[in-house]
Write a protein that holds these residues in place. Structure first.
Motif, PDB file in Angstrom:
ATOM      1  N   VAL A 243       4.410  -5.184   7.260  1.00  0.00           N
ATOM      2  CA  VAL A 243       5.046  -4.449   8.361  1.00  0.00           C
ATOM      3  C   VAL A 243       5.567  -3.093   7.902  1.00  0.00           C
ATOM      4  O   VAL A 243       5.284  -2.063   8.532  1.00  0.00           O
ATOM      5  CB  VAL A 243       6.196  -5.269   8.982  1.00  0.00           C
ATOM      6  N   PHE A 244       6.311  -3.078   6.812  1.00  0.00           N
ATOM      7  CA  PHE A 244       7.021  -1.858   6.442  1.00  0.00           C
ATOM      8  C   PHE A 244       6.274  -0.980   5.434  1.00  0.00           C
ATOM      9  O   PHE A 244       6.169   0.223   5.636  1.00  0.00           O
ATOM     10  CB  PHE A 244       8.417  -2.213   5.927  1.00  0.00           C
ATOM     11  N   HIS A 245       5.759  -1.551   4.369  1.00  0.00           N
ATOM     12  CA  HIS A 245       5.034  -0.722   3.404  1.00  0.00           C
ATOM     13  C   HIS A 245       3.781  -0.114   4.024  1.00  0.00           C
ATOM     14  O   HIS A 245       3.393   1.011   3.706  1.00  0.00           O
ATOM     15  CB  HIS A 245       4.670  -1.547   2.168  1.00  0.00           C
ATOM     16  N   PHE A 246       3.142  -0.862   4.913  1.00  0.00           N
ATOM     17  CA  PHE A 246       1.905  -0.383   5.524  1.00  0.00           C
ATOM     18  C   PHE A 246       2.126   0.168   6.929  1.00  0.00           C
ATOM     19  O   PHE A 246       1.193   0.251   7.726  1.00  0.00           O
ATOM     20  CB  PHE A 246       0.861  -1.507   5.531  1.00  0.00           C
ATOM     21  N   LEU A 247       3.361   0.540   7.218  1.00  0.00           N
ATOM     22  CA  LEU A 247       3.706   1.109   8.521  1.00  0.00           C
ATOM     23  C   LEU A 247       2.852   2.320   8.890  1.00  0.00           C
ATOM     24  O   LEU A 247       2.482   2.472  10.065  1.00  0.00           O
ATOM     25  CB  LEU A 247       5.195   1.488   8.535  1.00  0.00           C
ATOM     26  N   PRO A 248       2.494   3.216   7.955  1.00  0.00           N
ATOM     27  CA  PRO A 248       1.643   4.348   8.329  1.00  0.00           C
ATOM     28  C   PRO A 248       0.329   3.945   8.996  1.00  0.00           C
ATOM     29  O   PRO A 248      -0.187   4.689   9.835  1.00  0.00           O
ATOM     30  CB  PRO A 248       1.389   5.050   6.984  1.00  0.00           C
ATOM     31  N   VAL A 249      -0.203   2.781   8.649  1.00  0.00           N
ATOM     32  CA  VAL A 249      -1.448   2.326   9.285  1.00  0.00           C
ATOM     33  C   VAL A 249      -1.209   2.098  10.778  1.00  0.00           C
ATOM     34  O   VAL A 249      -2.025   2.491  11.620  1.00  0.00           O
ATOM     35  CB  VAL A 249      -1.971   1.037   8.617  1.00  0.00           C
ATOM     36  N   GLY A 250      -0.093   1.452  11.109  1.00  0.00           N
ATOM     37  CA  GLY A 250       0.240   1.224  12.509  1.00  0.00           C
ATOM     38  C   GLY A 250       0.472   2.524  13.261  1.00  0.00           C
ATOM     39  O   GLY A 250       0.048   2.681  14.413  1.00  0.00           O
ATOM     40  N   ILE A 251       1.137   3.476  12.606  1.00  0.00           N
ATOM     41  CA  ILE A 251       1.440   4.757  13.265  1.00  0.00           C
ATOM     42  C   ILE A 251       0.165   5.539  13.549  1.00  0.00           C
ATOM     43  O   ILE A 251      -0.042   6.032  14.670  1.00  0.00           O
ATOM     44  CB  ILE A 251       2.399   5.589  12.399  1.00  0.00           C
ATOM     45  N   THR A 252      -0.712   5.664  12.559  1.00  0.00           N
ATOM     46  CA  THR A 252      -1.949   6.438  12.765  1.00  0.00           C
ATOM     47  C   THR A 252      -2.867   5.747  13.772  1.00  0.00           C
ATOM     48  O   THR A 252      -3.555   6.414  14.555  1.00  0.00           O
ATOM     49  CB  THR A 252      -2.684   6.665  11.440  1.00  0.00           C
TER      50      THR A 252
ATOM     51  N   ILE B 149      -6.913   3.695  11.804  1.00  0.00           N
ATOM     52  CA  ILE B 149      -6.618   2.644  10.821  1.00  0.00           C
ATOM     53  C   ILE B 149      -7.077   3.067   9.436  1.00  0.00           C
ATOM     54  O   ILE B 149      -6.345   2.922   8.443  1.00  0.00           O
ATOM     55  CB  ILE B 149      -7.285   1.322  11.235  1.00  0.00           C
ATOM     56  N   VAL B 150      -8.298   3.613   9.344  1.00  0.00           N
ATOM     57  CA  VAL B 150      -8.820   4.054   8.044  1.00  0.00           C
ATOM     58  C   VAL B 150      -7.940   5.147   7.458  1.00  0.00           C
ATOM     59  O   VAL B 150      -7.602   5.139   6.263  1.00  0.00           O
ATOM     60  CB  VAL B 150     -10.279   4.547   8.189  1.00  0.00           C
ATOM     61  N   LEU B 151      -7.539   6.099   8.299  1.00  0.00           N
ATOM     62  CA  LEU B 151      -6.651   7.170   7.828  1.00  0.00           C
ATOM     63  C   LEU B 151      -5.352   6.596   7.297  1.00  0.00           C
ATOM     64  O   LEU B 151      -4.878   6.994   6.214  1.00  0.00           O
ATOM     65  CB  LEU B 151      -6.357   8.139   8.988  1.00  0.00           C
ATOM     66  N   GLY B 152      -4.763   5.645   8.018  1.00  0.00           N
ATOM     67  CA  GLY B 152      -3.524   5.030   7.559  1.00  0.00           C
ATOM     68  C   GLY B 152      -3.683   4.332   6.225  1.00  0.00           C
ATOM     69  O   GLY B 152      -2.799   4.418   5.350  1.00  0.00           O
ATOM     70  N   ILE B 153      -4.792   3.642   6.050  1.00  0.00           N
ATOM     71  CA  ILE B 153      -5.039   2.946   4.780  1.00  0.00           C
ATOM     72  C   ILE B 153      -5.140   3.944   3.634  1.00  0.00           C
ATOM     73  O   ILE B 153      -4.678   3.671   2.516  1.00  0.00           O
ATOM     74  CB  ILE B 153      -6.310   2.084   4.880  1.00  0.00           C
TER      75      ILE B 153
END
Length: 474
Positions: A167-176, A191-195
């Protein structure tokens, strides 16, 4: 004919007729109108309709509070008005015609973070539970935590971090992803950009400060630091908007025959490069400035003043929609400091508004018709949804709203003065205590008590001393 027929006919008439309706939809308790000419809506006559519990305008939409029967009322309304059903997304697009640039920006922020809230709520609850079983010395005369005594709970503690990290460490994936979805770009590219912002290949954002050497991509003529943006909000927002901008613009100029190949390639690769060389460092710096200013303000000698202003002003911010901006600040605080001292004040404001409604229930206990509005509104408010209480009761009378603002202000000072921190955002009202870090739960409970008692007593005092003539409505 149903019990909704006559009220629906009245609403069509007082809203300015079907010709004035650009779009209409509904949520859990409200009809949401986008009006061609908002001035044609007769607010006083609309609020006099028996089923209507209040009105307000937000995000370019004229909203009429109906209550739990709104879905059935909506079906009768569109049949009588002769208008077609509108999705929430279509209504939001139509509402842009009634917004200025600031309102549009806030609406965009709300649309980005709203889909993420369920995950943030779950993540916050998980972090809180892990703190209780892992950090508090509850056993053996206060010398050991639960996970130090029980292997089972140690396993649970470790397993739950799998979700918390996602949820938190990978939050940028959800945002993008959310930005791409909202702006009409390809969600999978989001999703790819967030990863690419949180890839294990990169140095974890939490390890940058203590790293002896930061790895780089060496292009010969230039080097780019391989830094991850785990839990970072602003870098993800900037990168997401750039991707959406490039992709949507490229679609307009690239022939359809080669669009599938050219558009994703020339949208994603430049965005990833710019994100790691320009937008990421800028976003990190800006985010750090914002979180440092807010955190320093709340923990300084004048933290009580900042808390008083925020606690007093938060409810009016909800009316304007500006409260959506606090989501990004909360998430940035969580990234920088492992928690947020802003969110507890928001939960306390919810409680204060509900307590003012409870006082009105007591004062108008013989008014059976108003109880149909006030009791559900109070329950909803205590669970974190304030609009029915604010617009259906507190703003209607005026003085309960002021009492709630003062109670929220007082509770906020207690919370900030005790250094209360929440793990995450999303759980409001009375359940908000579940988001609080375990070591602060007792003081937050005290602040909750203040948010319950002060607005209740002030509402009664205002009613008995002539303040009941005070109103926020013209």
């Amino acid at each position: 004919m149903t019990k909704f027929t006559e009220p629906a006919k009245e609403l069509v008439q007082h809203i300015g007729g079907k010709e004035n309706i650009a779009a209409v939809t509904h949520c859990a308790t409200r009809m949401r109108f986008v009006l061609n000419d908002p001035s044609k809506a007769d607010v006083k006559k609309i609020e006099s309709i028996k089923l209507v519990k209040g009105t307000f305008t937000q995000a370019g939409q004229f909203q009429v509070i109906i209550g739990n029967e709104v879905a059935s009322f909506y079906q009768e309304f569109i049949k009588i008005a002769g208008v077609s059903e509108t999705s929430k997304e279509e209504a939001k697009v139509a509402a842009k015609q009634n917004m200025n640039w600031l309102q549009r920006m806030i609406a965009h922020l709300a649309d980005i973070f709203t889909p993420l809230i369920p995950a943030l709520v779950v993540g916050g609850l998980i972090l809180g539970f892990r703190n209780v079983i892992g950090d508090i010395k509850l056993l053996e005369d206060g010398t050991k935590s639960i996970i130090e005594v029980s292997q089972f709970w140690a396993g649970v503690h470790s397993f739950l971090w799998l979700i918390g990290e996602a949820v938190f460490h990978f939050l940028p994936v959800g945002i993008t992803w959310s930005i791409a979805r909202k702006m009409g770009a390809s969600p999978i590219l989001g999703i790819v950009l967030g990863i690419t912002l949180v890839s294990p290949q990169l140095l974890n954002a939490y390890g940058v400060a203590g790293a002896e050497e930061i790895p780089v991509w060496d292009f010969g003529f230039a080097k780019v630091e391989m830094i991850g943006y785990q839990a970072q909000v602003i870098p993800a927002i900037l990168a997401g908007f750039l991707l959406a901008y490039l992709e949507t613009r490229l679609r307009k100029i690239v022939p359809n025959s080669i669009s599938m190949i050219v558009v994703p390639f020339f949208a994603l690769i430049p965005t990833v490069l710019i994100a790691h060389t320009v937008l990421g460092p800028i976003g990190w710096t800006v985010g750090s400035w914002i979180s440092d200013i807010v955190y320093s303000s709340l923990t300084s000698a004048f933290g009580w003043l900042f808390a008083a202003i925020f606690g007093f002003a938060y409810a009016p911010l909800v009316i304007t929609g500006l409260h959506h901006m606090t989501n990004a600040i909360d998430l940035q605080l969580m990234s920088e400091f492992g928690g947020t001292n802003l969110w507890p004040m928001i939960a306390l404001s919810n409680i204060a508004q509900g307590s003012a409604v409870v006082a009105m229930i007591y004062l108008n206990r013989k008014n059976e018709e108003e109880k149909q509005v006030s009791i559900p509104a109070a329950i909803s408010c205590y669970l974190g949804v304030t609009e029915p209480a604010m617009f259906g009761i507190n703003l209607k009378y005026g003085f309960p709203f002021l009492a709630a603002m003062i109670g929220s202000m007082t509770a906020a000072v207690v919370s900030v003065g005790s250094n209360v921190m929440a793990n995450s955002i999303g759980v409001g009202g009375l359940p908000g205590i579940l988001s609080i870090q375990a070591q602060h739960m007792i003081m937050f409970a005290v602040a909750m008590l203040v948010a319950i008692v002060v607005p209740f007593l002030l509402t009664i005092v205002f009613a008995k001393t002539g303040m009941n003539k005070f109103s926020f409505k013209k």
